[in-house]
Design an enzyme around this catalytic site. Sequence first.
Site: not given
Length: 225
Positions: A33-35
């Site tokens: 995932g990412n932020r």
Amino acid sequence: YWLTPGAGPLDGLRITVSAGGTREPIDAVRYIGNRSSGRQGWALAQVAALAGASVRCVTTVDPPFRADLVEVLRVESAEQMLDAMRSAQEDSDVLIMSAAVADFRVAEPFAGKVKRAGKERLELSLVPNPDILVELVQHRKQPQVIVGFAAEVERLEESVANKLANKGVDLIVGNNVAEPGSEFGSVTNAVYLLDRLGRQRRIEMAPKTEIAASILAAIVALIEV
Ligand code: CTP
Ligand code: CA
């Protein structure tokens, strides 16, 4: 009831906005995932709905506030987001790709849960995801306004100009995700807008709902052309 139905500035406009970072499965319980928090996408959805638009949000995250006026389509991966955006394209006047789409996904996610025992090393092979924005532009229904974002850490204006040209979109919203106050997950943002007519605008640091209103104003300016 302080909203007069049918009297909002975006009345009758059908807007689909994507929000959040995609989740690319590794196995049955894990993902890459990412932020991204989804806050800017959700702020766009909320402000557009309050202004009278019919709004759909294709999202990987729950709304950060009550968004009763917005139709929600939950997705996880970039491929699922592509499918949802492509079907939304059929009856949307405006498409906004505010989501942080993973550029790569795991080539062959494991079935079940990967176990730790007996492994010295675990390698993941990644393959490129489709570029959703480019797919939307390729299947554009005229007159459909297509808006992209650009998350950059340096040379913001140059990258925004390149993405506007390379992706063939009508408007790019660029933000510097290395700058305090506009990094992933912030409640505020500061953006640089560039549209296909070369009109540009810098919007100083403000809550994401205010930024959303400015982005929507830039979209309206494109529709009225
Ligand atoms: N985007 C997309 N599909 C992808 C990757 C990005 O639709 N697979 C969209 C994003 O939602 C955003 C725009 O493209 O609206 C730009 O995303 P960004 O990550 O800034 O640019 P990329 O084209 O992915 O290039 P890079 O990450 O290498 O800068
Ligand atoms: Ca990217």
